[in-house]
Enzyme design. Structure first.
Site, PDB file in Angstrom:
ATOM      1  N   PRO A   2       0.827  -1.211   0.000  1.00 54.19           N
ATOM      2  CA  PRO A   2       0.000   0.000   0.000  1.00 54.19           C
ATOM      3  C   PRO A   2       0.859   1.258   0.000  1.00 54.19           C
ATOM      4  CG  PRO A   2      -0.841  -1.594   1.567  1.00 54.19           C
ATOM      5  CD  PRO A   2       0.490  -2.114   1.094  1.00 54.19           C
ATOM      6  N   GLU A   3       0.489   2.220  -0.846  1.00 58.76           N
ATOM      7  CA  GLU A   3       1.216   3.479  -0.927  1.00 58.76           C
ATOM      8  C   GLU A   3       0.323   4.595  -0.399  1.00 58.76           C
ATOM      9  OE1 GLU A   3       2.929   3.869  -4.839  1.00 58.76           O
ATOM     10  OE2 GLU A   3       3.535   1.775  -4.890  1.00 58.76           O
TER      11      GLU A   3
END
Length: 296
Positions: A2-3
Protein backbone atom coordinates in the site's frame (compact mmCIF):
# COMPACT_ATOMS: atom_id res chain seq x y z
CA UNK A 1 2.64 -2.61 -0.90
CA UNK A 2 0.00 0.00 0.00
CA UNK A 3 1.22 3.48 -0.93
CA UNK A 4 0.02 6.96 0.01
CA UNK A 5 -3.43 6.81 -1.69
CA UNK A 6 -4.23 3.40 -0.18
CA UNK A 7 -3.13 4.45 3.31
CA UNK A 8 -5.08 7.71 2.99
CA UNK A 9 -8.21 5.76 2.03
CA UNK A 10 -7.78 3.67 5.19
CA UNK A 11 -7.11 6.78 7.31
CA UNK A 12 -10.22 8.57 6.08
CA UNK A 13 -12.29 5.45 6.76
CA UNK A 14 -10.97 5.27 10.31
CA UNK A 15 -11.74 8.97 10.75
CA UNK A 16 -15.36 8.30 9.84
CA UNK A 17 -15.85 5.13 11.86
CA UNK A 18 -13.63 5.06 14.96
CA UNK A 19 -12.80 8.63 16.01
CA UNK A 20 -14.60 9.33 19.28
CA UNK A 21 -14.73 5.66 20.24
CA UNK A 22 -13.16 4.20 23.38
CA UNK A 23 -11.07 1.05 23.17
CA UNK A 24 -12.57 -1.38 25.71
CA UNK A 25 -10.57 -4.53 24.94
CA UNK A 26 -7.49 -5.50 22.91
CA UNK A 27 -6.82 -9.08 21.86
CA UNK A 28 -3.34 -9.72 20.42
CA UNK A 29 -3.79 -12.98 18.54
CA UNK A 30 -0.22 -13.13 17.21
CA UNK A 31 2.80 -11.36 18.76
CA UNK A 32 4.60 -10.46 15.53
CA UNK A 33 2.44 -7.45 14.53
CA UNK A 34 3.26 -5.75 17.86
CA UNK A 35 6.95 -6.73 17.84
CA UNK A 36 8.11 -3.10 17.75
CA UNK A 37 6.31 -2.25 21.00
CA UNK A 38 8.75 -2.56 23.90
CA UNK A 39 5.87 -3.38 26.26
CA UNK A 40 5.20 -6.73 24.62
CA UNK A 41 1.71 -7.96 23.65
CA UNK A 42 0.23 -7.67 27.17
CA UNK A 43 1.71 -4.22 27.75
CA UNK A 44 0.59 -3.07 24.31
CA UNK A 45 -2.98 -4.08 25.10
CA UNK A 46 -2.92 -2.55 28.60
CA UNK A 47 -1.69 0.79 27.23
CA UNK A 48 -4.75 1.06 24.97
CA UNK A 49 -7.65 -0.16 27.10
CA UNK A 50 -10.01 2.65 28.20
CA UNK A 51 -8.31 5.13 25.88
CA UNK A 52 -10.46 7.24 23.56
CA UNK A 53 -9.47 7.75 19.90
CA UNK A 54 -9.49 11.47 19.15
CA UNK A 55 -8.26 11.68 15.52
CA UNK A 56 -6.85 9.73 12.57
CA UNK A 57 -3.64 11.04 10.99
CA UNK A 58 -1.07 10.01 8.40
CA UNK A 59 2.46 10.78 7.30
CA UNK A 60 3.53 9.07 4.11
CA UNK A 61 2.65 5.38 4.45
CA UNK A 62 2.29 5.49 8.25
CA UNK A 63 -0.95 6.26 10.03
CA UNK A 64 -1.68 6.86 13.68
CA UNK A 65 -4.66 7.30 15.97
CA UNK A 66 -4.04 9.98 18.63
CA UNK A 67 -5.46 9.03 22.03
CA UNK A 68 -6.98 11.12 24.79
CA UNK A 69 -3.90 10.78 27.02
CA UNK A 70 -1.46 12.17 24.42
CA UNK A 71 -0.18 8.79 23.25
CA UNK A 72 -0.96 7.31 19.82
CA UNK A 73 -1.63 3.96 18.21
CA UNK A 74 0.90 3.89 15.35
CA UNK A 75 0.50 1.56 12.39
CA UNK A 76 2.10 0.54 9.12
CA UNK A 77 0.34 -1.82 6.70
CA UNK A 78 3.52 -3.37 5.33
CA UNK A 79 2.83 -5.42 2.21
CA UNK A 80 -0.49 -7.01 3.10
CA UNK A 81 -1.86 -5.28 6.20
CA UNK A 82 -5.52 -4.32 6.47
CA UNK A 83 -7.37 -2.33 9.12
CA UNK A 84 -11.04 -3.24 9.02
CA UNK A 85 -14.07 -2.00 10.95
CA UNK A 86 -16.47 -4.87 11.51
CA UNK A 87 -19.54 -5.80 13.57
CA UNK A 88 -18.49 -7.79 16.66
CA UNK A 89 -20.33 -10.88 15.43
CA UNK A 90 -18.63 -10.89 11.99
CA UNK A 91 -16.59 -14.07 11.42
CA UNK A 92 -12.89 -13.71 12.22
CA UNK A 93 -10.75 -13.14 9.14
CA UNK A 94 -8.26 -15.90 8.32
CA UNK A 95 -5.25 -13.68 9.04
CA UNK A 96 -6.72 -11.66 11.91
CA UNK A 97 -3.82 -10.61 14.17
CA UNK A 98 -5.13 -7.93 16.58
CA UNK A 99 -8.74 -7.17 17.56
CA UNK A 100 -9.91 -3.93 19.22
CA UNK A 101 -13.36 -3.76 20.83
CA UNK A 102 -14.77 -0.23 20.56
CA UNK A 103 -17.49 1.49 22.53
CA UNK A 104 -19.35 4.35 20.93
CA UNK A 105 -18.17 3.69 17.35
CA UNK A 106 -20.92 2.76 14.93
CA UNK A 107 -22.90 0.84 17.55
CA UNK A 108 -20.00 -1.00 19.13
CA UNK A 109 -18.07 -2.19 16.11
CA UNK A 110 -14.60 -3.72 16.24
CA UNK A 111 -11.41 -2.50 14.62
CA UNK A 112 -9.34 -5.39 13.27
CA UNK A 113 -5.74 -5.60 12.08
CA UNK A 114 -5.44 -8.32 9.45
CA UNK A 115 -2.06 -9.17 7.90
CA UNK A 116 -1.28 -12.25 5.84
CA UNK A 117 2.48 -11.73 5.48
CA UNK A 118 2.94 -9.89 8.79
CA UNK A 119 5.42 -7.29 7.53
CA UNK A 120 3.15 -4.58 8.91
CA UNK A 121 2.85 -3.67 12.55
CA UNK A 122 1.29 -1.71 15.39
CA UNK A 123 2.79 -0.01 18.43
CA UNK A 124 1.89 2.55 21.07
CA UNK A 125 3.88 5.76 20.69
CA UNK A 126 4.31 7.50 24.05
CA UNK A 127 3.42 11.18 23.65
CA UNK A 128 2.96 10.64 19.92
CA UNK A 129 -0.48 12.16 19.44
CA UNK A 130 0.80 15.13 17.42
CA UNK A 131 3.60 13.26 15.62
CA UNK A 132 5.08 9.96 16.81
CA UNK A 133 8.82 10.27 17.40
CA UNK A 134 9.30 6.96 15.59
CA UNK A 135 8.39 8.59 12.26
CA UNK A 136 9.60 12.16 12.82
CA UNK A 137 12.45 11.53 10.35
CA UNK A 138 10.03 10.79 7.51
CA UNK A 139 9.54 13.66 5.07
CA UNK A 140 6.17 15.19 4.31
CA UNK A 141 4.34 13.93 1.23
CA UNK A 142 3.41 15.89 -1.92
CA UNK A 143 -0.23 16.20 -0.80
CA UNK A 144 0.73 17.76 2.54
CA UNK A 145 -0.01 21.53 2.55
CA UNK A 146 3.30 22.10 4.36
CA UNK A 147 5.41 20.14 1.85
CA UNK A 148 8.36 22.34 0.79
CA UNK A 149 8.42 22.04 -3.00
CA UNK A 150 11.35 24.42 -3.49
CA UNK A 151 13.50 22.46 -1.06
CA UNK A 152 12.55 19.19 -2.77
CA UNK A 153 13.57 20.56 -6.18
CA UNK A 154 16.92 21.78 -4.87
CA UNK A 155 17.72 18.47 -3.19
CA UNK A 156 16.82 16.38 -6.24
CA UNK A 157 18.98 18.51 -8.54
CA UNK A 158 22.00 18.21 -6.22
CA UNK A 159 22.01 14.42 -6.31
CA UNK A 160 23.55 12.18 -8.95
CA UNK A 161 21.30 9.22 -8.12
CA UNK A 162 18.45 8.26 -10.44
CA UNK A 163 15.27 10.24 -10.00
CA UNK A 164 13.10 7.19 -9.30
CA UNK A 165 15.39 6.17 -6.47
CA UNK A 166 14.93 9.68 -5.08
CA UNK A 167 11.14 9.50 -5.37
CA UNK A 168 11.25 6.37 -3.21
CA UNK A 169 13.50 7.96 -0.58
CA UNK A 170 11.13 8.52 2.36
CA UNK A 171 13.59 10.96 3.90
CA UNK A 172 13.23 13.19 0.84
CA UNK A 173 9.54 12.78 0.03
CA UNK A 174 7.16 10.29 1.58
CA UNK A 175 4.24 8.29 0.28
CA UNK A 176 5.40 7.84 -3.33
CA UNK A 177 5.88 4.12 -3.86
CA UNK A 178 6.81 1.97 -6.82
CA UNK A 179 3.44 2.13 -8.59
CA UNK A 180 2.94 5.88 -8.48
CA UNK A 181 6.61 6.64 -9.17
CA UNK A 182 6.37 4.68 -12.43
CA UNK A 183 3.11 6.39 -13.35
CA UNK A 184 4.45 9.88 -12.61
CA UNK A 185 7.63 9.20 -14.60
CA UNK A 186 5.58 7.93 -17.55
CA UNK A 187 3.45 11.07 -17.49
CA UNK A 188 6.57 13.26 -17.31
CA UNK A 189 8.34 11.27 -20.10
CA UNK A 190 11.37 10.75 -17.84
CA UNK A 191 13.25 7.50 -17.36
CA UNK A 192 13.68 6.55 -13.72
CA UNK A 193 17.47 6.21 -14.08
CA UNK A 194 17.89 9.84 -15.16
CA UNK A 195 20.23 11.41 -12.57
CA UNK A 196 18.67 14.20 -10.56
CA UNK A 197 21.46 16.63 -11.40
CA UNK A 198 20.65 16.20 -15.10
CA UNK A 199 17.09 17.47 -14.68
CA UNK A 200 16.06 21.09 -14.86
CA UNK A 201 14.09 22.69 -12.04
CA UNK A 202 11.10 22.83 -14.39
CA UNK A 203 11.34 19.09 -15.09
CA UNK A 204 11.48 18.26 -11.38
CA UNK A 205 8.47 20.47 -10.65
CA UNK A 206 6.52 18.90 -13.50
CA UNK A 207 7.39 15.41 -12.26
CA UNK A 208 6.25 16.33 -8.76
CA UNK A 209 3.02 17.71 -10.20
CA UNK A 210 2.42 14.44 -12.03
CA UNK A 211 3.05 12.50 -8.82
CA UNK A 212 0.41 14.62 -7.08
CA UNK A 213 -2.05 14.23 -9.94
CA UNK A 214 -1.70 10.47 -10.17
CA UNK A 215 -2.12 10.01 -6.42
CA UNK A 216 -5.16 12.30 -6.28
CA UNK A 217 -6.67 10.33 -9.16
CA UNK A 218 -5.96 7.07 -7.32
CA UNK A 219 -7.63 8.47 -4.20
CA UNK A 220 -10.72 9.20 -6.25
CA UNK A 221 -10.93 5.52 -7.23
CA UNK A 222 -10.21 4.12 -3.78
CA UNK A 223 -6.56 3.28 -4.42
CA UNK A 224 -4.96 0.49 -6.44
CA UNK A 225 -5.81 -3.18 -5.80
CA UNK A 226 -4.00 -5.91 -7.72
CA UNK A 227 -5.31 -8.63 -5.39
CA UNK A 228 -7.45 -9.03 -2.27
CA UNK A 229 -4.68 -7.88 0.08
CA UNK A 230 -5.42 -4.16 -0.14
CA UNK A 231 -8.93 -3.10 0.88
CA UNK A 232 -10.41 -0.13 2.70
CA UNK A 233 -11.88 -0.34 6.23
CA UNK A 234 -15.09 -1.78 4.80
CA UNK A 235 -13.25 -4.53 2.92
CA UNK A 236 -13.69 -2.91 -0.50
CA UNK A 237 -11.00 -2.91 -3.21
CA UNK A 238 -9.75 0.13 -5.13
CA UNK A 239 -10.04 0.41 -8.89
CA UNK A 240 -7.14 2.62 -9.99
CA UNK A 241 -5.32 -0.41 -11.45
CA UNK A 242 -7.67 0.00 -14.44
CA UNK A 243 -6.20 3.48 -15.09
CA UNK A 244 -2.49 2.64 -14.99
CA UNK A 245 -0.38 3.58 -18.03
CA UNK A 246 2.93 1.93 -17.10
CA UNK A 247 3.01 -0.14 -13.94
CA UNK A 248 2.21 -3.82 -14.47
CA UNK A 249 1.76 -3.42 -18.25
CA UNK A 250 4.82 -5.22 -19.58
CA UNK A 251 4.46 -5.95 -23.29
CA UNK A 252 1.27 -3.94 -23.68
CA UNK A 253 1.26 -0.95 -26.08
CA UNK A 254 2.06 2.42 -24.58
CA UNK A 255 -1.11 4.50 -24.41
CA UNK A 256 0.81 7.44 -25.90
CA UNK A 257 2.99 6.02 -28.69
CA UNK A 258 2.09 2.36 -29.02
CA UNK A 259 5.55 0.95 -28.23
CA UNK A 260 5.55 -2.13 -25.94
CA UNK A 261 5.97 -1.22 -22.27
CA UNK A 262 9.16 -2.68 -20.80
CA UNK A 263 9.91 -4.05 -17.36
CA UNK A 264 13.34 -4.02 -15.71
CA UNK A 265 14.59 -5.06 -12.26
CA UNK A 266 14.91 -2.17 -9.82
CA UNK A 267 15.83 -2.35 -6.11
CA UNK A 268 14.43 -5.88 -5.72
CA UNK A 269 11.25 -4.74 -7.47
CA UNK A 270 10.26 -3.95 -11.03
CA UNK A 271 10.17 -0.72 -13.03
CA UNK A 272 7.86 -0.25 -15.99
CA UNK A 273 8.46 2.36 -18.67
CA UNK A 274 8.00 3.15 -22.34
CA UNK A 275 11.37 2.86 -24.16
CA UNK A 276 10.27 5.46 -26.74
CA UNK A 277 8.62 8.07 -24.52
CA UNK A 278 11.13 7.52 -21.71
CA UNK A 279 14.50 6.86 -23.36
CA UNK A 280 17.22 5.31 -21.24
CA UNK A 281 19.69 8.06 -20.27
CA UNK A 282 23.20 7.87 -21.64
CA UNK A 283 25.82 7.13 -19.04
CA UNK A 284 28.32 9.78 -18.11
CA UNK A 285 31.70 9.21 -19.72
CA UNK A 286 34.93 10.10 -18.00
CA UNK A 287 38.47 10.68 -19.18
CA UNK A 288 41.65 10.32 -17.17
CA UNK A 289 43.80 13.46 -16.82
CA UNK A 290 46.96 13.29 -14.69
CA UNK A 291 45.55 10.34 -12.79
CA UNK A 292 42.19 12.00 -12.04
CA UNK A 293 38.80 10.95 -13.42
CA UNK A 294 36.92 13.97 -14.71
CA UNK A 295 33.73 14.42 -16.76
CA UNK A 296 34.31 14.07 -20.51
Amino acid sequence: MPELPEVEVVRSGLERHVVGATITRVDVLHPRPVRRDVRGPAGFAAALVDRRIVAARRRGKYLWLPLDNGDALLGHLGMSGQILVQPPDAPAERHLRVRFALDGADEGREMRFVDQRMFGGLSVSAGGAELPSEIAHIARDPLDPEFDEDLFVRKVRKRTSGVKRQLLDQGLVSGVGNIYADEALWRARIHGDRPGDRLSATQVRELLGHARDVMVAALGEGGTSFDALYVNVNGESGYFDRSLHAYGREGEPCDRCGAPVRRIAFMNRSSYFCPVCQPVPRRRRTTVTQGLSVPD
